[in-house]
Design a protein around this motif. Structure first.
Motif, PDB file in Angstrom:
ATOM      1  N   ALA A 265       0.977  -1.324   0.046  1.00 13.10           N
ATOM      2  CA  ALA A 265      -0.037  -0.209   0.014  1.00 13.10           C
ATOM      3  C   ALA A 265       0.890   1.494  -0.067  1.00 13.10           C
ATOM      4  O   ALA A 265       0.521   2.143  -0.576  1.00 13.10           O
ATOM      5  N   SER A 266       1.877   1.550   0.589  1.00 10.12           N
ATOM      6  CA  SER A 266       2.792   2.391   0.986  1.00 10.12           C
ATOM      7  C   SER A 266       3.397   2.806  -0.461  1.00 10.12           C
ATOM      8  O   SER A 266       3.699   3.771  -1.034  1.00 10.12           O
ATOM      9  N   ILE A 267       4.026   1.525  -1.130  1.00 10.39           N
ATOM     10  CA  ILE A 267       4.659   1.718  -2.091  1.00 10.39           C
ATOM     11  C   ILE A 267       3.810   2.157  -3.372  1.00 10.39           C
ATOM     12  O   ILE A 267       4.128   2.991  -4.260  1.00 10.39           O
ATOM     13  N   ARG A 268       2.610   1.587  -3.650  1.00  9.90           N
ATOM     14  CA  ARG A 268       1.692   2.100  -4.469  1.00  9.90           C
ATOM     15  C   ARG A 268       1.659   3.453  -4.195  1.00  9.90           C
ATOM     16  O   ARG A 268       1.209   4.169  -5.371  1.00  9.90           O
ATOM     17  N   GLU A 269       1.087   3.957  -3.283  1.00 11.81           N
ATOM     18  CA  GLU A 269       0.858   5.258  -2.788  1.00 11.81           C
ATOM     19  C   GLU A 269       1.989   6.123  -3.419  1.00 11.81           C
ATOM     20  O   GLU A 269       1.621   7.234  -4.016  1.00 11.81           O
ATOM     21  N   HIS A 270       3.108   6.009  -2.862  1.00 11.72           N
ATOM     22  CA  HIS A 270       4.146   6.817  -3.123  1.00 11.72           C
ATOM     23  C   HIS A 270       4.542   6.618  -4.695  1.00 11.72           C
ATOM     24  O   HIS A 270       4.832   8.026  -5.372  1.00 11.72           O
ATOM     25  N   LEU A 271       4.583   5.707  -5.467  1.00 13.31           N
ATOM     26  CA  LEU A 271       4.631   5.904  -6.912  1.00 13.31           C
ATOM     27  C   LEU A 271       3.600   6.751  -7.610  1.00 13.31           C
ATOM     28  O   LEU A 271       3.665   6.991  -8.766  1.00 13.31           O
ATOM     29  N   ALA A 272       2.217   6.294  -6.940  1.00 12.80           N
ATOM     30  CA  ALA A 272       1.288   7.039  -7.807  1.00 12.80           C
ATOM     31  C   ALA A 272       1.414   8.625  -7.830  1.00 12.80           C
ATOM     32  O   ALA A 272       1.024   9.390  -8.566  1.00 12.80           O
TER      33      ALA A 272
END
Length: 309
Positions: A265-272
């Protein structure tokens, strides 16, 4: 500080009616986040490695990362093999520096499960390593474990007593309704506490283990879905049920899915939100922090093991 076994951890947990968290690890950031949380909470800690993690990260790299965590944190840590499917992988981990191994013969007929588990117990105990066995089968998917709902079976209390007596195993993973993965219940969550209480009465003072016990925290499911995930309908074990299990002889609760969700969830949010970012340090740093905060939440609200060192 060297690695320790879970023996003293579980004795304290049983007496104090709480559970120790066993967190699956795959890389440096996951280990760092978990260990930092445990250090701040002054909580007992089990780091566990699946066969899949050993293939992904390499046994030697994982051992060295855990050694670094021991040196950096000063925490007493137990290093545990999760779901060892045969004698060879258990032997490899015993010989390779683990302080605890799980032999999972739950898919085997009862007598074959006993024979395999006792073989591992005899080898491990001679080398100062403790052993977890499993009786009953959890539904769900996790790494190499894949059990359909129709093949899942709850643990028989009478068989549990016989299994412990004949194998000499140090702890026992039981099946009372939890399952691997993010989709644990189709309807209302329910665990068989009557069965758990009976096993505890029949094995007084004996440490039991719950696998498949991630709570699938809604905030991480939402984040995953908000940024391209497909986790509609994911439902974990309610925290109150796990707290209750810790009062009924469950001394170890396994947590893997929630770690994966927190990191993803954290990686998805950061990359988005940072589409031009290609530096792994920039998206792994908040992912590590997300794991740390999630583990602290578990220690306080699910395991009840803060300040238990």
């Amino acid at each position: 500080m060297p690695l320790i076994t879970s023996k003293e951890m579980f004795a304290k947990a049983y007496e104090g009616q709480y559970a120790v968290g066993a967190f699956n690890v795959n890389n440096m950031e996951i280990i760092q986040g978990i260990v930092e949380a445990a250090k701040e909470e002054q909580a007992p800690l089990i780091l566990q490695v699946s066969a899949g993690a050993r293939k992904y990260a390499n046994h030697t790299y994982l051992i060295k990362l855990v050694e670094a965590a021991l040196e950096d944190s000063g925490l007493p840590i137990c290093l545990h093999l999760d779901h060892g499917e045969d004698f060879e992988i258990c032997k490899s981990c015993v010989d390779g520096g683990f302080s605890s191994v799980m032999v999972d013969g739950s898919k085997l007929p009862f007598e074959e499960n006993i024979a395999l588990t006792k073989k591992v117990v005899d080898y491990a105990h001679a080398r100062g390593v403790v052993v977890e066995g499993e009786l009953g089968r959890l539904a769900g998917v996790e790494d190499a474990v894949n059990v359909s709902a129709k093949d899942a079976t709850y643990t028989d209390p009478d068989q549990a007593v016989e299994f412990v007596e004949r194998t000499g195993v140090d702890s026992l993973a039981i099946a009372i309704g939890t399952s691997h993965g993010a989709y644990k219940f189709k309807g209302e969550p329910e665990l068989d506490f009557e069965r758990l209480a009976k096993i505890t009465r029949m094995l007084p003072g004996y440490p039991l283990v719950l696998h498949g016990a991630s709570t699938v925290l809604p905030e991480f499911v939402r984040k995953c879905n908000d940024f391209g995930g497909q986790l509609k309908g994911a439902q974990g074990v309610p925290e109150a049920m796990l707290l209750e299990a810790g009062k009924l002889g469950v001394c170890k609760i396994n947590i893997d899915t929630d770690l994966r969700l927190a990191m993803t969830a954290s990686i998805r949010e950061h990359l988005a939100t940072h589409p031009g970012d290609f530096d792994p340090r920039q998206y792994l740093k908040p992912a590590r922090e997300a794991i740390k905060n999630m583990v602290k939440h578990k220690i306080r609200n699910v395991l009840n093991c803060s300040n238990r060192l």
